[in-house]
Design an enzyme around this catalytic site. Structure first.
Site, PDB file in Angstrom:
ATOM      1  N   SER A  30     -20.276  36.983  -4.929  1.00  0.00           N
ATOM      2  CA  SER A  30     -21.520  36.982  -5.707  1.00  0.00           C
ATOM      3  C   SER A  30     -21.372  38.027  -6.800  1.00  0.00           C
ATOM      4  O   SER A  30     -20.543  38.940  -6.684  1.00  0.00           O
ATOM      5  CB  SER A  30     -22.687  37.371  -4.799  1.00  0.00           C
ATOM      6  OG  SER A  30     -23.830  37.711  -5.562  1.00  0.00           O
ATOM      7  N   TYR A  76     -26.772  42.568   2.001  1.00  0.00           N
ATOM      8  CA  TYR A  76     -26.091  41.490   1.260  1.00  0.00           C
ATOM      9  C   TYR A  76     -25.051  42.079   0.295  1.00  0.00           C
ATOM     10  O   TYR A  76     -23.908  41.617   0.226  1.00  0.00           O
ATOM     11  CB  TYR A  76     -27.148  40.680   0.514  1.00  0.00           C
ATOM     12  CG  TYR A  76     -26.640  39.442  -0.179  1.00  0.00           C
ATOM     13  CD1 TYR A  76     -26.360  38.283   0.533  1.00  0.00           C
ATOM     14  CD2 TYR A  76     -26.460  39.417  -1.564  1.00  0.00           C
ATOM     15  CE1 TYR A  76     -25.913  37.138  -0.105  1.00  0.00           C
ATOM     16  CE2 TYR A  76     -26.011  38.273  -2.218  1.00  0.00           C
ATOM     17  CZ  TYR A  76     -25.742  37.133  -1.475  1.00  0.00           C
ATOM     18  OH  TYR A  76     -25.296  36.005  -2.106  1.00  0.00           O
TER      19      TYR A  76
HETATM   20  P1  NAI Z   1     -27.428  27.703   1.040  1.00  0.00           P
HETATM   21  O1  NAI Z   1     -28.438  28.413   1.867  1.00  0.00           O
HETATM   22  O2  NAI Z   1     -27.706  26.327   0.592  1.00  0.00           O
HETATM   23  O3  NAI Z   1     -26.012  27.684   1.763  1.00  0.00           O
HETATM   24  C1  NAI Z   1     -25.619  28.587   2.752  1.00  0.00           C
HETATM   25  C2  NAI Z   1     -25.028  27.785   3.882  1.00  0.00           C
HETATM   26  O4  NAI Z   1     -24.453  28.685   4.843  1.00  0.00           O
HETATM   27  C3  NAI Z   1     -26.078  26.950   4.622  1.00  0.00           C
HETATM   28  O5  NAI Z   1     -25.625  25.622   4.716  1.00  0.00           O
HETATM   29  C4  NAI Z   1     -26.168  27.604   5.978  1.00  0.00           C
HETATM   30  O6  NAI Z   1     -26.475  26.722   7.029  1.00  0.00           O
HETATM   31  C5  NAI Z   1     -24.759  28.151   6.122  1.00  0.00           C
HETATM   32  N1  NAI Z   1     -24.670  29.188   7.138  1.00  0.00           N
HETATM   33  C6  NAI Z   1     -25.499  30.240   7.323  1.00  0.00           C
HETATM   34  N2  NAI Z   1     -25.109  30.951   8.388  1.00  0.00           N
HETATM   35  C7  NAI Z   1     -24.003  30.333   8.882  1.00  0.00           C
HETATM   36  C8  NAI Z   1     -23.134  30.591   9.979  1.00  0.00           C
HETATM   37  N3  NAI Z   1     -23.328  31.654  10.786  1.00  0.00           N
HETATM   38  N4  NAI Z   1     -22.109  29.740  10.188  1.00  0.00           N
HETATM   39  C9  NAI Z   1     -21.912  28.667   9.384  1.00  0.00           C
HETATM   40  N5  NAI Z   1     -22.685  28.390   8.328  1.00  0.00           N
HETATM   41  C10 NAI Z   1     -23.722  29.216   8.095  1.00  0.00           C
HETATM   42  O7  NAI Z   1     -27.189  28.658  -0.216  1.00  0.00           O
HETATM   43  P2  NAI Z   1     -25.999  28.683  -1.293  1.00  0.00           P
HETATM   44  O8  NAI Z   1     -26.572  29.288  -2.490  1.00  0.00           O
HETATM   45  O9  NAI Z   1     -25.339  27.389  -1.401  1.00  0.00           O
HETATM   46  O10 NAI Z   1     -25.023  29.775  -0.667  1.00  0.00           O
HETATM   47  C11 NAI Z   1     -23.638  29.567  -0.490  1.00  0.00           C
HETATM   48  C12 NAI Z   1     -22.897  30.855  -0.734  1.00  0.00           C
HETATM   49  O11 NAI Z   1     -23.029  31.213  -2.107  1.00  0.00           O
HETATM   50  C13 NAI Z   1     -23.407  32.063   0.061  1.00  0.00           C
HETATM   51  O12 NAI Z   1     -22.301  32.817   0.526  1.00  0.00           O
HETATM   52  C14 NAI Z   1     -24.170  32.864  -0.972  1.00  0.00           C
HETATM   53  O13 NAI Z   1     -24.208  34.242  -0.676  1.00  0.00           O
HETATM   54  C15 NAI Z   1     -23.349  32.582  -2.219  1.00  0.00           C
HETATM   55  N6  NAI Z   1     -24.035  32.815  -3.470  1.00  0.00           N
HETATM   56  C16 NAI Z   1     -25.147  32.077  -3.823  1.00  0.00           C
HETATM   57  C17 NAI Z   1     -25.751  32.306  -5.027  1.00  0.00           C
HETATM   58  C18 NAI Z   1     -26.970  31.574  -5.471  1.00  0.00           C
HETATM   59  O14 NAI Z   1     -27.608  32.029  -6.435  1.00  0.00           O
HETATM   60  N7  NAI Z   1     -27.336  30.453  -4.862  1.00  0.00           N
HETATM   61  C19 NAI Z   1     -25.224  33.310  -5.958  1.00  0.00           C
HETATM   62  C20 NAI Z   1     -24.099  34.035  -5.482  1.00  0.00           C
HETATM   63  C21 NAI Z   1     -23.520  33.770  -4.285  1.00  0.00           C
HETATM   64  C1  BGC Z   2     -27.956  35.502  -4.445  1.00  0.00           C
HETATM   65  C2  BGC Z   2     -29.084  34.843  -5.182  1.00  0.00           C
HETATM   66  C3  BGC Z   2     -29.315  35.527  -6.507  1.00  0.00           C
HETATM   67  C4  BGC Z   2     -28.035  35.714  -7.286  1.00  0.00           C
HETATM   68  C5  BGC Z   2     -28.218  36.491  -8.567  1.00  0.00           C
HETATM   69  C6  BGC Z   2     -26.769  35.655  -5.315  1.00  0.00           C
HETATM   70  O1  BGC Z   2     -25.754  36.327  -4.638  1.00  0.00           O
HETATM   71  O2  BGC Z   2     -27.612  34.707  -3.322  1.00  0.00           O
HETATM   72  O3  BGC Z   2     -30.253  34.868  -4.390  1.00  0.00           O
HETATM   73  O4  BGC Z   2     -30.209  34.768  -7.297  1.00  0.00           O
HETATM   74  O5  BGC Z   2     -27.096  36.369  -6.485  1.00  0.00           O
HETATM   75  O6  BGC Z   2     -28.959  37.663  -8.359  1.00  0.00           O
END
Ligand code: NAI
Ligand code: BGC
Length: 256
Positions: free
Chosen positions: A144, A157
């Site tokens: 991130s 985080y």
């Molecule tokens: P999301 O909530 O749709 O995806 C996260 C996924 O991780 C979910 O499918 C959830 O069930 C799964 N998960 C959670 N705990 C788990 C576990 N113990 N074992 C297996 N799976 C598990 O959200 P998103 O945004 O797609 O997040 C994906 C990755 O991207 C995360 O690592 C997040 O930190 C990172 N990220 C997201 C950003 C954003 O703005 N959406 C920005 C920067 C990083």
């Molecule tokens: C977080 C989001 C956030 C983004 C930018 C990501 O790592 O999961 O919630 O919007 O960073 O701040």
């Protein structure tokens, strides 16, 4: 196709960035293990598999908690049994919850570190053993912008993503002689379920958009494209670093 014949595992792939990456990998010719966390996510994981390959040959769903050592070991074994090996691991699973540091319960701190950092370690350790035997492989960790931008209310985080930065750099050095690359992708604000708390609040959404020079949230597919490129031979001189995909957020547009 960028990933023709590649055998891949993507964690947390039933939603958001993981789902978009799984579908993109499938479109690029890869076989994909779609990891999902819990029973309620099974229908979504199955739908991702169907989108990749309705015949079921190139995709299967596997339930595992990435923070559980035994479950991770079983998952990697299942990938190797089903596909005959593993070429690409995407450590995507992650969680966040806003809490002021002085109010943060230890349970919450531990839960975030366990999923975001320990989960990545366990998966890369297990998948890495098979990659090392094959003298080839790519590990992409979903970091991130918060691996380098401090974020009040999200100390757990930020610690997890900051930890991923040096985990990746160290693993990249350690595994390079074995033909394995390890890279981070650092998304900015992307429109996925993790951001529902902001996307559902017009004022908060506008505040975040003002932090982004391109003026909008990113789409999960825009991260998936970066992951596919890094995982492919096109990225084969990239290791031990972080690719930032953030619409310019990390240029600190509000700084004067
Ligand atoms: P999301 O909530 O749709 O995806 C996260 C996924 O991780 C979910 O499918 C959830 O069930 C799964 N998960 C959670 N705990 C788990 C576990 N113990 N074992 C297996 N799976 C598990 O959200 P998103 O945004 O797609 O997040 C994906 C990755 O991207 C995360 O690592 C997040 O930190 C990172 N990220 C997201 C950003 C954003 O703005 N959406 C920005 C920067 C990083
Ligand atoms: C977080 C989001 C956030 C983004 C930018 C990501 O790592 O999961 O919630 O919007 O960073 O701040």
């Amino acid at each position: 196709m960028l990933l023709d014949g590649r055998r891949t595992l993507i964690t947390g792939a039933s939603s958001g960035i993981g789902k978009a990456t799984a579908i993109r990998f499938g479109a690029e010719g890869a076989s994909v293990c779609v990891n999902y966390y819990a029973d309620p996510e099974k229908p979504d994981a199955d739908a991702v598999c169907a989108a990749i390959d309705p015949s079921g040959k190139r995709a299967f769903a596997f339930q595992a908690d990435v923070g559980d050592e035994q479950q991770v070991t079983a998952m990697v074994a299942a990938v190797v049994e089903r596909f005959g090996g593993i070429d690409v691991l995407v450590n995507n699973a992650g969680i966040e919850k806003q809490v002021a540091t002085l109010e943060m319960p230890l349970d919450l701190w531990n839960a975030v570190l366990r999923t975001n950092l320990t989960g990545a370690f366990l998966c890369l350790r297990e998948a890495g053993k098979h990659m090392a035997a094959a003298k080839s492989g790519v590990i992409v960790n979903m970091s991130s912008v918060h691996e380098f931008i401090p974020w009040p209310g999200f100390a757990h985080y930020c610690a997890s993503k900051g930890g991923l930065k040096l985990l990746t750099q160290t693993v990249a050095r350690e595994l390079a002689p074995l033909g394995i690359r390890c890279v981070n992708v650092a998304p900015g604000a992307i429109a996925t379920p993790i951001n529902t708390f902001v996307l559902d609040d017009p004022e908060a959404k506008h505040t975040v958009e003002e932090e982004i020079p391109l003026g909008r949230f990113g789409q999960p597919e825009e991260i998936a494209g970066a992951v596919a490129w890094l995982a492919s031979d096109q990225g084969d001189y990239v290791t031990g670093t972080t690719l930032v995909v953030d619409g310019g957020m990390s240029t600190y547009p509000k700084f004067i």
